[in-house]
Each structure stands twice: as structure tokens, then as C-alpha cells.
Design a protein around this motif. Structure first.
Motif, PDB file in Angstrom:
ATOM      1  N   GLY A   1       0.785  -1.353  -0.137  1.00  0.00           N
ATOM      2  CA  GLY A   1       0.030   0.030  -0.032  1.00  0.00           C
ATOM      3  C   GLY A   1       0.819   1.264  -0.155  1.00  0.00           C
ATOM      4  N   SER A   2       1.710   1.203   0.699  1.00  0.00           N
ATOM      5  CA  SER A   2       2.944   2.479   0.762  1.00  0.00           C
ATOM      6  C   SER A   2       3.393   2.483  -0.667  1.00  0.00           C
ATOM      7  CB  SER A   2       4.005   2.284   1.976  1.00  0.00           C
ATOM      8  OG  SER A   2       3.287   2.122   3.245  1.00  0.00           O
ATOM      9  N   GLY A   3       4.001   1.417  -1.165  1.00  0.00           N
ATOM     10  CA  GLY A   3       4.698   1.581  -2.346  1.00  0.00           C
ATOM     11  C   GLY A   3       3.627   2.086  -3.502  1.00  0.00           C
ATOM     12  N   PHE A   4       2.274   1.547  -3.445  1.00  0.00           N
ATOM     13  CA  PHE A   4       1.394   2.051  -4.384  1.00  0.00           C
ATOM     14  C   PHE A   4       1.165   3.598  -4.036  1.00  0.00           C
ATOM     15  CE2 PHE A   4      -3.140   2.372  -6.138  1.00  0.00           C
ATOM     16  CZ  PHE A   4      -2.763   2.368  -7.382  1.00  0.00           C
ATOM     17  N   SER A   5       0.976   4.222  -3.020  1.00  0.00           N
ATOM     18  CA  SER A   5       0.690   5.466  -2.650  1.00  0.00           C
ATOM     19  C   SER A   5       2.013   6.246  -3.153  1.00  0.00           C
ATOM     20  CB  SER A   5       0.295   5.637  -1.356  1.00  0.00           C
ATOM     21  OG  SER A   5       1.504   5.341  -0.259  1.00  0.00           O
ATOM     22  N   ASN A   6       3.106   5.964  -2.885  1.00  0.00           N
ATOM     23  CA  ASN A   6       4.308   6.438  -3.167  1.00  0.00           C
ATOM     24  C   ASN A   6       4.346   6.853  -4.595  1.00  0.00           C
ATOM     25  OD1 ASN A   6       5.132   6.636  -0.715  1.00  0.00           O
ATOM     26  ND2 ASN A   6       6.526   4.944  -0.699  1.00  0.00           N
ATOM     27  N   PHE A   7       3.820   5.733  -5.325  1.00  0.00           N
ATOM     28  CA  PHE A   7       3.626   5.623  -6.995  1.00  0.00           C
ATOM     29  C   PHE A   7       2.687   6.828  -7.504  1.00  0.00           C
ATOM     30  CE2 PHE A   7       1.623   4.445 -10.709  1.00  0.00           C
ATOM     31  CZ  PHE A   7       2.858   4.209 -11.742  1.00  0.00           C
ATOM     32  N   LEU A   8       1.786   6.911  -6.641  1.00  0.00           N
ATOM     33  CA  LEU A   8       0.547   7.808  -7.299  1.00  0.00           C
ATOM     34  C   LEU A   8       0.861   9.317  -7.019  1.00  0.00           C
ATOM     35  CD1 LEU A   8      -2.536   5.825  -5.607  1.00  0.00           C
ATOM     36  CD2 LEU A   8      -1.940   6.089  -7.949  1.00  0.00           C
ATOM     37  N   ILE A   9       1.676   9.465  -5.737  1.00  0.00           N
ATOM     38  CA  ILE A   9       2.334  11.115  -5.819  1.00  0.00           C
ATOM     39  C   ILE A   9       3.556  11.144  -6.204  1.00  0.00           C
ATOM     40  CG2 ILE A   9       0.732  11.217  -3.493  1.00  0.00           C
ATOM     41  CD1 ILE A   9       3.000  10.913  -1.800  1.00  0.00           C
ATOM     42  N   GLY A  10       4.177  10.275  -6.863  1.00  0.00           N
ATOM     43  CA  GLY A  10       5.255  10.433  -7.415  1.00  0.00           C
ATOM     44  C   GLY A  10       5.378  10.820  -9.000  1.00  0.00           C
TER      45      GLY A  10
ATOM     46  N   LYS B   1       5.848   9.498 -11.833  1.00  0.00           N
ATOM     47  CA  LYS B   1       5.128   8.746 -12.816  1.00  0.00           C
ATOM     48  C   LYS B   1       3.627   8.715 -12.594  1.00  0.00           C
ATOM     49  CE  LYS B   1       8.861   5.587 -14.117  1.00  0.00           C
ATOM     50  NZ  LYS B   1       9.098   3.872 -14.175  1.00  0.00           N
ATOM     51  N   GLY B   2       3.192   8.449 -11.239  1.00  0.00           N
ATOM     52  CA  GLY B   2       1.889   8.925 -11.079  1.00  0.00           C
ATOM     53  C   GLY B   2       1.123  10.003 -11.632  1.00  0.00           C
ATOM     54  N   GLN B   3       1.971  11.087 -11.218  1.00  0.00           N
ATOM     55  CA  GLN B   3       1.551  12.444 -11.620  1.00  0.00           C
ATOM     56  C   GLN B   3       1.176  12.662 -12.950  1.00  0.00           C
ATOM     57  OE1 GLN B   3       0.639  15.136  -8.656  1.00  0.00           O
ATOM     58  NE2 GLN B   3       0.122  13.179  -8.233  1.00  0.00           N
ATOM     59  N   LEU B   4       2.168  12.208 -13.618  1.00  0.00           N
ATOM     60  CA  LEU B   4       2.238  12.333 -15.192  1.00  0.00           C
ATOM     61  C   LEU B   4       1.015  11.404 -15.730  1.00  0.00           C
ATOM     62  CD1 LEU B   4       6.042  12.040 -16.014  1.00  0.00           C
ATOM     63  CD2 LEU B   4       4.561  14.034 -16.212  1.00  0.00           C
ATOM     64  N   ILE B   5       0.907  10.346 -15.245  1.00  0.00           N
ATOM     65  CA  ILE B   5      -0.533   9.816 -15.499  1.00  0.00           C
ATOM     66  C   ILE B   5      -1.829  10.503 -15.380  1.00  0.00           C
ATOM     67  CG2 ILE B   5      -1.905   7.955 -15.149  1.00  0.00           C
ATOM     68  CD1 ILE B   5       0.665   6.144 -14.470  1.00  0.00           C
ATOM     69  N   TYR B   6      -1.819  11.052 -14.258  1.00  0.00           N
ATOM     70  CA  TYR B   6      -2.888  12.199 -13.849  1.00  0.00           C
ATOM     71  C   TYR B   6      -2.642  13.249 -15.046  1.00  0.00           C
ATOM     72  CZ  TYR B   6      -3.915  10.110  -9.441  1.00  0.00           C
ATOM     73  OH  TYR B   6      -4.428   9.353  -8.278  1.00  0.00           O
ATOM     74  N   LYS B   7      -1.717  13.876 -15.255  1.00  0.00           N
ATOM     75  CA  LYS B   7      -1.785  14.806 -16.296  1.00  0.00           C
ATOM     76  C   LYS B   7      -2.005  14.651 -17.657  1.00  0.00           C
ATOM     77  CE  LYS B   7       1.659  18.003 -18.614  1.00  0.00           C
ATOM     78  NZ  LYS B   7       3.262  18.139 -18.537  1.00  0.00           N
ATOM     79  N   ARG B   8      -1.582  13.210 -17.911  1.00  0.00           N
ATOM     80  CA  ARG B   8      -1.907  12.845 -19.427  1.00  0.00           C
ATOM     81  C   ARG B   8      -3.489  12.404 -19.637  1.00  0.00           C
ATOM     82  NH1 ARG B   8       3.593   9.310 -19.882  1.00  0.00           N
ATOM     83  NH2 ARG B   8       4.964  11.297 -20.262  1.00  0.00           N
ATOM     84  N   ALA B   9      -4.110  12.158 -18.301  1.00  0.00           N
ATOM     85  CA  ALA B   9      -5.374  11.973 -18.458  1.00  0.00           C
ATOM     86  C   ALA B   9      -6.440  13.248 -18.436  1.00  0.00           C
ATOM     87  CB  ALA B   9      -5.840  11.145 -17.204  1.00  0.00           C
ATOM     88  N   TYR B  10      -5.602  14.286 -18.421  1.00  0.00           N
ATOM     89  CA  TYR B  10      -6.235  15.686 -18.478  1.00  0.00           C
ATOM     90  C   TYR B  10      -6.864  16.040 -17.070  1.00  0.00           C
ATOM     91  CZ  TYR B  10      -5.041  15.553 -23.386  1.00  0.00           C
ATOM     92  OH  TYR B  10      -4.532  15.555 -24.481  1.00  0.00           O
ATOM     93  N   LEU B  11      -6.279  15.205 -16.053  1.00  0.00           N
ATOM     94  CA  LEU B  11      -6.688  15.804 -14.585  1.00  0.00           C
ATOM     95  C   LEU B  11      -5.510  16.990 -14.384  1.00  0.00           C
ATOM     96  CD1 LEU B  11      -8.602  13.180 -14.816  1.00  0.00           C
ATOM     97  CD2 LEU B  11      -8.218  13.096 -12.276  1.00  0.00           C
ATOM     98  N   ALA B  12      -5.690  17.332 -13.050  1.00  0.00           N
ATOM     99  CA  ALA B  12      -4.684  18.374 -12.571  1.00  0.00           C
ATOM    100  C   ALA B  12      -4.092  17.890 -11.331  1.00  0.00           C
ATOM    101  CB  ALA B  12      -5.456  19.635 -11.981  1.00  0.00           C
TER     102      ALA B  12
END
Length: 332
Positions: free
Chosen positions: A292-301, A303-314
Motif C-alpha cells: 500500500g505504501s509502495g502504491f501510494s508513493n507511486f501515485l504521488i510520485g 510517474k503517477g502524477q504524469l499519468i494524471y496529467k496525461r489523463a487531463y486531470l490536474a
């Protein structure tokens, strides 16, 4: 009701019943006596760290996710698993209130919803678990208003939406939300748009966000409300298919002139020009360096932030450069 027999729908919303465990301001009453007894009996030594058979990049965990964010979280998990093939994330998509209640379920390690924990909730978990879950904002999205391709009206003010939801407007649209439970979309409308007023009796519920889109596509007088994660990425083939069925309405811009109407484009979310913006948060119930910690780190890291960006979220953890350009707000 005129469409209660449709298989796409579960019936009229009853937010007063479904939101009884919500406190003022959208907070949830999670202090349930019988669950407290179960947790206490299973966790007599509250300071003890329970080590599980997983690491930051291996193992299996269950998470509960607000159904509004299914497309973007599916994308995040796909990339994470590709990077860490020995990890398995089993996702349960539910209404937001059900996700929050899952924090009291031992097998659920993380929830992804539209808010963090209140101080009261943090103290509750400290008392019952011996530690407070970690939580943080990952991104912002918006609630999109979708109308039929043949609809005469596709520009609305927040006052228009408030009138439709409360039943005070003379125009009688067929309004539909993304579920018959306490979803994040329903909570946002109750808290931020209606300001405590009840929903009108004609506000109906689809089984999910895709059901909202399908119903609006079949009914010229229908107006639906879905997370922009479902229709905001014009590079996604599935979402492009959705956009052939319905069109996205423009909403009167915040802090703009009265004649400006905007859609939930990424720049409008970042600049808060679009008036129905909400956050996307993780809440991690894990007090050791597990998956869970590994996945949360990914989401706020990165790569995860770029995925949000490319999905047109902020994305919330990276800076977006907004450039001025001419764009047609009335087409998506």
C-alpha cells in the motif's frame, strides 16, 4: 417515475437516508460501536506493528476506490503492475461512502476518495488501531455535466444547476447521478451546489457513471453528472466513444465575465475557472512499508502524477505550466 423500468437505473435517490452517516460539512460518522468492539478485541496491543507478507513492490492488497475515478485508477494500476510484476492490487469500485466505511475492514489497505480524514476520524483511528492512517491529495478532477446530442440547452450557470437539482426551476429535465448510494458526486451536489437543500424527487440514479452516459444518450431531455475522468481524456478511445453519444455542457465561468462558459478542460480545473472542481485523495491504512505504501508513493510520485496529467486531470504534486491560447470552449 417514467423510466424506473430501465435496466440502467436503480431508482430515485434518497440522499437523506443514504447520507445519515455524513456529518455537517461532508464528514462521515465512522464511529460505530459494534465495529469498535470487533477492532478492539482483535487489536489489544495497539502499538504492535502487524507485519504482512508484502513489500513496497511485491504481494497482494485490496483497495476500495470511488467509482467516479475508475478510468484513471485503472490506468495507474496498469502502469504500476507493469513496473512491479510481482505486485497484485485487487480493486473494489464503490460509492464514496462505502469506501470510507471500508477503512474499518481489515482486508482493505487503502481507499481512494474525494477527501481526507477529519481530526475526529484521525483520533478515532489512533485510538482503535494504534496509529493514524496516512492520507494526501493526489490530483483534482471535476464533475462534468453531460447532455444529449440533440439537447437545445448546453450552457448552464451554477444557479441553473441548483434550480434543477432542487426542483425550483420551471424547466423539468430528467436528472441522473452516478449511483443510488452516497456517491462523491451526490455529496458534492448536496454540499457545494445545494448548500444543504434536499434533492428534488425527480433526480434519479444510474448503476454507475457509464449508465449515466448511456441514459443521457437515449433521452433528449436528460442531464447527467459524471466525473470528468470518464469523458475528459480525448486521447482515450473508450472516452471518445462516449463523446459520440453525448456532449459536455459549458458551465458559467468562475471569476470571469457573465457571458463566459467553460468546460472541464485541464486548464480550467487548474485555474479553478470551472466551478465544480473536487480533490482526489488516498487514505492508507498501513503502518509499515508494505505494498500500500509502495502504491501510494507511486501515485504521488513523478510517474503517477504524469499519468494524471496525461489523463487531463490536474496533478497536485507537480507544477503545470498554463499558456494562454485561443480555444473553442463550446466543443470538446
Amino acid at each position: 417515475m417514467y423510466f424506473m423500468d430501465s435496466s440502467d437505473f436503480t431508482g430515485a435517490l434518497n440522499p437523506e437516508k443514504e447520507f445519515r452517516y455524513f456529518m455537517k460539512g461532508g464528514q462521515v460518522h465512522i464511529i460505530l460501536v459494534f465495529l469498535l468492539a470487533v477492532i478492539t478485541s482483535c487489536n489489544n496491543d495497539k502499538s504492535k506493528v502487524v507485519y504482512r507478507d508484502d513489500t513496497l513492490s511485491t504481494g497482494t492488497i485490496h483497495i476500495s476506490v470511488d467509482e467516479s475515478f475508475r478510468p484513471i485508477i485503472d490506468s495507474q494500476i496498469q502502469v504500476f503492475i507493469a513496473q512491479y510484476p510481482r505486485a497484485t492490487i485487487i480493486t473494489h469500485y464503490k460509492p464514496e461512502a462505502e469506501c470510507l466505511k471500508d477503512l474499518l475492514v481489515d482486508s482493505i489497505r487503502m481507499v481512494i476518495v474525494t477527501r481526507g480524514l477529519s481530526e475526529q476520524e484521525v483520533n478515532f483511528f489512533k485510538d482503535t488501531l494504534g496509529y493514524a492512517p496516512k492520507f494526501g491529495k493526489m490530483a483534482s478532477d471535476a464533475i462534468a455535466v453531460v447532455v444529449n446530442n440533440k439537447a437545445n440547452d448546453s450552457l448552464f450557470s451554477v444557479s441553473d444547476i441548483r434550480g434543477m437539482l432542487s426542483g425550483s426551476t420551471p424547466k423539468k429535465y430528467q436528472l441522473v447521478m452516478d449511483g443510488d448510494k452516497a456517491t462523491s458526486t451526490v455529496r458534492f451536489m448536496l454540499d457545494s451546489i445545494l448548500k444543504g437543500q434536499p434533492l428534488a424527487a425527480n433526480v434519479q440514479a444510474a448503476n454507475n457513471s457509464e449508465g449515466v452516459i448511456d441514459y443521457v444518450a437515449k433521452n433528449p431531455e436528460a442531464i447527467g453528472f459524471v466525473g470528468v475522468s470518464w469523458i475528459g481524456n480525448h486521447e482515450d478511445s473508450t472516452q471518445l466513444t462516449f463523446l459520440t453519444k453525448v456532449k459536455i455542457a459549458g458551465i458559467q465561468c468562475r471569476n470571469c465575465d457573465e457571458e463566459s462558459f467553460v468546460k472541464p478542460y485541464q486548464a480550467n480545473i487548474v485555474l479553478r475557472r470551472y466551478p465544480m472542481v473536487r480533490g482526489l485523495y488516498y487514505i492508507l491504512k498501513e503502518n509499515y512499508a508494505g505494498l500500500g505504501s509502495g502504491f501510494s508513493n507511486f501515485l504521488i510520485g513523478e510517474k503517477g502524477q504524469l499519468i494524471y496529467k496525461r489523463a487531463y486531470l490536474a496533478p497536485s504534486r507537480m507544477t503545470l505550466q498554463v499558456r494562454r491560447m485561443d480555444m473553442e470552449e463550446t466543443s470538446f
